[in-house]
Design a protein around this motif. Structure first.
Motif, mmCIF file in Angstrom:
data_model
loop_
_atom_site.group_PDB
_atom_site.id
_atom_site.type_symbol
_atom_site.label_atom_id
_atom_site.label_comp_id
_atom_site.label_asym_id
_atom_site.label_seq_id
_atom_site.Cartn_x
_atom_site.Cartn_y
_atom_site.Cartn_z
ATOM 1 N N VAL A 38 -4.216 -16.295 8.264
ATOM 2 C CA VAL A 38 -4.490 -15.243 9.196
ATOM 3 C C VAL A 38 -3.287 -13.792 8.822
ATOM 4 C CG1 VAL A 38 -4.604 -14.103 11.592
ATOM 5 C CG2 VAL A 38 -5.337 -16.605 10.922
ATOM 6 N N ILE A 39 -3.786 -12.868 8.425
ATOM 7 C CA ILE A 39 -3.186 -11.832 7.965
ATOM 8 C C ILE A 39 -2.986 -10.797 9.217
ATOM 9 C CG2 ILE A 39 -2.584 -9.792 6.343
ATOM 10 C CD1 ILE A 39 -2.543 -12.567 5.093
ATOM 11 N N PRO A 40 -1.658 -10.735 9.711
ATOM 12 C CA PRO A 40 -1.386 -9.639 10.845
ATOM 13 C C PRO A 40 -1.486 -8.402 10.540
ATOM 14 C CG PRO A 40 0.636 -10.427 9.993
ATOM 15 C CD PRO A 40 -0.290 -11.064 9.396
ATOM 16 N N ASP A 41 -2.153 -7.626 11.608
ATOM 17 C CA ASP A 41 -2.149 -6.374 11.411
ATOM 18 C C ASP A 41 -0.844 -5.467 11.454
ATOM 19 O OD1 ASP A 41 -2.930 -3.475 11.233
ATOM 20 O OD2 ASP A 41 -4.531 -3.527 12.650
ATOM 21 N N ARG A 42 -0.308 -4.894 10.576
ATOM 22 C CA ARG A 42 0.962 -4.258 10.790
ATOM 23 C C ARG A 42 0.853 -2.772 11.078
ATOM 24 N NH1 ARG A 42 4.393 -4.441 6.191
ATOM 25 N NH2 ARG A 42 2.583 -4.588 4.798
ATOM 26 N N SER A 43 -0.272 -2.155 11.351
ATOM 27 C CA SER A 43 -0.495 -0.683 11.379
ATOM 28 C C SER A 43 0.617 -0.237 12.304
ATOM 29 C CB SER A 43 -1.699 -0.223 11.747
ATOM 30 O OG SER A 43 -2.788 -0.939 10.575
ATOM 31 N N GLU A 44 0.684 -0.844 13.532
ATOM 32 C CA GLU A 44 1.756 -0.258 14.507
ATOM 33 C C GLU A 44 3.306 -0.151 14.102
ATOM 34 O OE1 GLU A 44 0.381 -1.629 18.154
ATOM 35 O OE2 GLU A 44 -1.491 -1.050 18.128
ATOM 36 N N ASN A 45 3.385 -0.987 13.033
ATOM 37 C CA ASN A 45 4.975 -1.077 12.550
ATOM 38 C C ASN A 45 5.552 0.136 11.819
ATOM 39 O OD1 ASN A 45 4.527 -3.476 13.497
ATOM 40 N ND2 ASN A 45 4.702 -4.866 11.694
ATOM 41 N N PHE A 46 4.730 1.233 11.828
ATOM 42 C CA PHE A 46 4.897 2.235 10.915
ATOM 43 C C PHE A 46 5.238 3.450 11.747
ATOM 44 C CE2 PHE A 46 3.061 -0.770 8.108
ATOM 45 C CZ PHE A 46 3.922 -1.315 7.336
ATOM 46 N N PRO A 47 5.938 4.575 11.216
ATOM 47 C CA PRO A 47 5.660 5.925 11.994
ATOM 48 C C PRO A 47 4.438 6.377 11.911
ATOM 49 C CG PRO A 47 7.749 6.005 10.408
ATOM 50 C CD PRO A 47 6.884 4.632 10.234
ATOM 51 N N GLU A 48 3.990 7.280 12.823
ATOM 52 C CA GLU A 48 2.477 7.497 12.991
ATOM 53 C C GLU A 48 1.810 8.088 11.584
ATOM 54 O OE1 GLU A 48 -0.813 10.280 15.736
ATOM 55 O OE2 GLU A 48 1.754 10.021 16.152
ATOM 56 N N ASP A 49 2.625 9.011 11.090
ATOM 57 C CA ASP A 49 2.413 9.520 9.835
ATOM 58 C C ASP A 49 1.918 8.620 8.720
ATOM 59 O OD1 ASP A 49 2.160 12.485 11.015
ATOM 60 O OD2 ASP A 49 4.308 12.800 10.170
ATOM 61 N N ILE A 50 3.074 7.778 8.587
ATOM 62 C CA ILE A 50 3.041 6.807 7.286
ATOM 63 C C ILE A 50 1.873 5.865 7.659
ATOM 64 C CG2 ILE A 50 4.079 4.892 6.171
ATOM 65 C CD1 ILE A 50 5.392 7.619 5.746
ATOM 66 N N ALA A 51 1.465 5.538 8.880
ATOM 67 C CA ALA A 51 0.440 4.592 9.326
ATOM 68 C C ALA A 51 -0.880 5.393 8.792
ATOM 69 C CB ALA A 51 0.360 4.188 10.605
ATOM 70 N N THR A 52 -1.020 6.628 9.104
ATOM 71 C CA THR A 52 -1.965 7.481 8.912
ATOM 72 C C THR A 52 -2.439 7.702 7.469
ATOM 73 O OG1 THR A 52 -1.844 8.859 10.921
ATOM 74 C CG2 THR A 52 -3.298 9.850 9.325
ATOM 75 N N ILE A 53 -1.454 7.743 6.509
ATOM 76 C CA ILE A 53 -1.449 7.572 5.139
ATOM 77 C C ILE A 53 -2.124 6.558 4.781
ATOM 78 C CG2 ILE A 53 -0.102 7.830 2.889
ATOM 79 C CD1 ILE A 53 1.888 9.790 4.417
ATOM 80 N N PHE A 54 -1.492 5.373 5.053
ATOM 81 C CA PHE A 54 -2.119 4.192 4.798
ATOM 82 C C PHE A 54 -3.489 3.866 5.096
ATOM 83 C CE2 PHE A 54 2.385 1.820 5.736
ATOM 84 C CZ PHE A 54 2.691 2.114 4.340
ATOM 85 N N LYS A 55 -4.008 4.498 6.147
ATOM 86 C CA LYS A 55 -5.450 4.524 6.652
ATOM 87 C C LYS A 55 -6.162 5.397 5.565
ATOM 88 C CE LYS A 55 -8.242 5.215 10.660
ATOM 89 N NZ LYS A 55 -8.480 5.574 12.052
ATOM 90 N N ALA A 56 -5.629 6.302 5.260
ATOM 91 C CA ALA A 56 -6.616 7.110 4.190
ATOM 92 C C ALA A 56 -6.802 6.769 2.903
ATOM 93 C CB ALA A 56 -5.673 8.604 4.191
ATOM 94 N N HIS A 57 -5.862 5.576 2.629
ATOM 95 C CA HIS A 57 -5.984 4.794 1.464
ATOM 96 C C HIS A 57 -6.600 3.689 1.357
ATOM 97 C CE1 HIS A 57 -3.627 7.484 -1.417
ATOM 98 N NE2 HIS A 57 -3.026 7.917 -0.242
ATOM 99 N N GLY A 58 -7.180 3.293 2.775
ATOM 100 C CA GLY A 58 -8.110 2.142 2.808
ATOM 101 C C GLY A 58 -7.388 1.102 3.908
ATOM 102 N N GLY A 59 -6.262 1.476 4.328
ATOM 103 C CA GLY A 59 -5.345 0.785 5.437
ATOM 104 C C GLY A 59 -4.489 -0.441 4.821
#
Length: 270
Positions: A38-59
């Motif tokens: 089970v891979i935990p979702d780490r999206s909330e571990n980063f600054p909002e801008d960084i998380a948005t960049i990750f999302k723009a590249h597929g997550g």
């Protein structure tokens, strides 16, 4: 009468035992399901801008689910193939001239000539870091600090400085500077310093432009990197260019043996 009572007792015990078997079977299935990674979702571990960049590249979640990254650097003398275990960061780089790798402890090289004159420890993950951006900036031990926007051709790109804690990697004093497009939130430029050899903090920043992208297994990864002249914060001409092809990123795991140095065959003296 005693025989009837005894028979009824035996039947009652058998029925009770039968009822107890079913929950045991269910618990075994439950344990097998629990073994799935089970891979935990780490999206909330980063600054909002960084998380948005990750999302723009597929997550970052999609990237974390992958185990192996393979890509080739296009070269006139023959492509250079890079294979990385995304969980352990074991690596293998191979061409017609040499093969080198990292097995988790030691970096090694095998070649029949002196074609490769670099440092295997430095090179084994160098291009991987540039290629796996921005996702490698989600590694543990990173600090994100907002920096002044980078201006190129009258366009401003917001940015973050990425620094590492002591003891993180071979070059914890390295710094990265991630600049992204305001509209798409995709990476546009990456500034970086090199401290591997000096071990001292460096003020010299090199700059890469991320110009083209490929979508591979739902992740947006670079197709072309362009090194730009960068002096006193001013972006200049293109100095060099690296193109990638034949990329595979998947959940499949490679046999760890490929990251170990090939065993030398002993010649038999007659």
């Amino acid at each position: 009468m005693k025989k009837i009572i005894t028979l009824l007792f035996i039947i009652t015990v058998l029925i009770a035992c039968k009822k107890e078997i079913k929950p045991v079977k269910e618990s075994i299935v439950s344990e097998e399901e629990a073994k799935e990674e089970v891979i935990p979702d780490r999206s909330e571990n980063f600054p909002e801008d960084i998380a948005t960049i990750f999302k723009a590249h597929g997550g970052i979640q999609t990237f974390d689910e992958m185990n192996t990254l393979v890509f080739e650097i296009k070269k006139e003398e023959g492509n250079e193939k890079h294979t990385t275990d995304l969980k352990t960061r074991y690596a293998r780089v191979e061409s017609d001239k040499f093969v080198l790798g990292f097995d988790g402890k030691n970096a090694w090289i095998k070649q029949d000539s002196t074609y490769f004159k670099g440092n295997p420890r430095f090179y084994h993950n160098l291009m991987f870091y540039f290629y796996a951006m921005p996702f490698v900036l989600g590694d543990e031990g990173i600090t994100y600090t907002k920096v002044e926007e980078l201006k190129v051709d009258n366009i401003s790109y917001p940015g973050y400085k990425i620094s590492y804690g002591d003891g993180i990697g071979d070059s914890p004093k390295d710094n990265y500077f991630l600049y992204y497009d305001k509209d798409t939130h995709k990476m546009k430029y990456l500034g970086y310093t090199v401290t591997f050899f000096s071990k001292d903090v460096s003020e010299k920043i090199s700059l890469i432009e991320y110009s083209d992208w490929n979508t591979i297994n739902d992740l947006i990864l670079p197709k072309t990197l362009k090194w730009r002249v960068f002096e006193k914060g001013v972006v200049g001409d293109i100095k060099s260019e690296v193109n990638f092809e034949n990329t595979i990123i998947s959940i499949e795991k490679k046999d760890p043996i490929i990251f170990s140095k090939p065993v030398e065959k002993k010649s038999t003296v007659r």
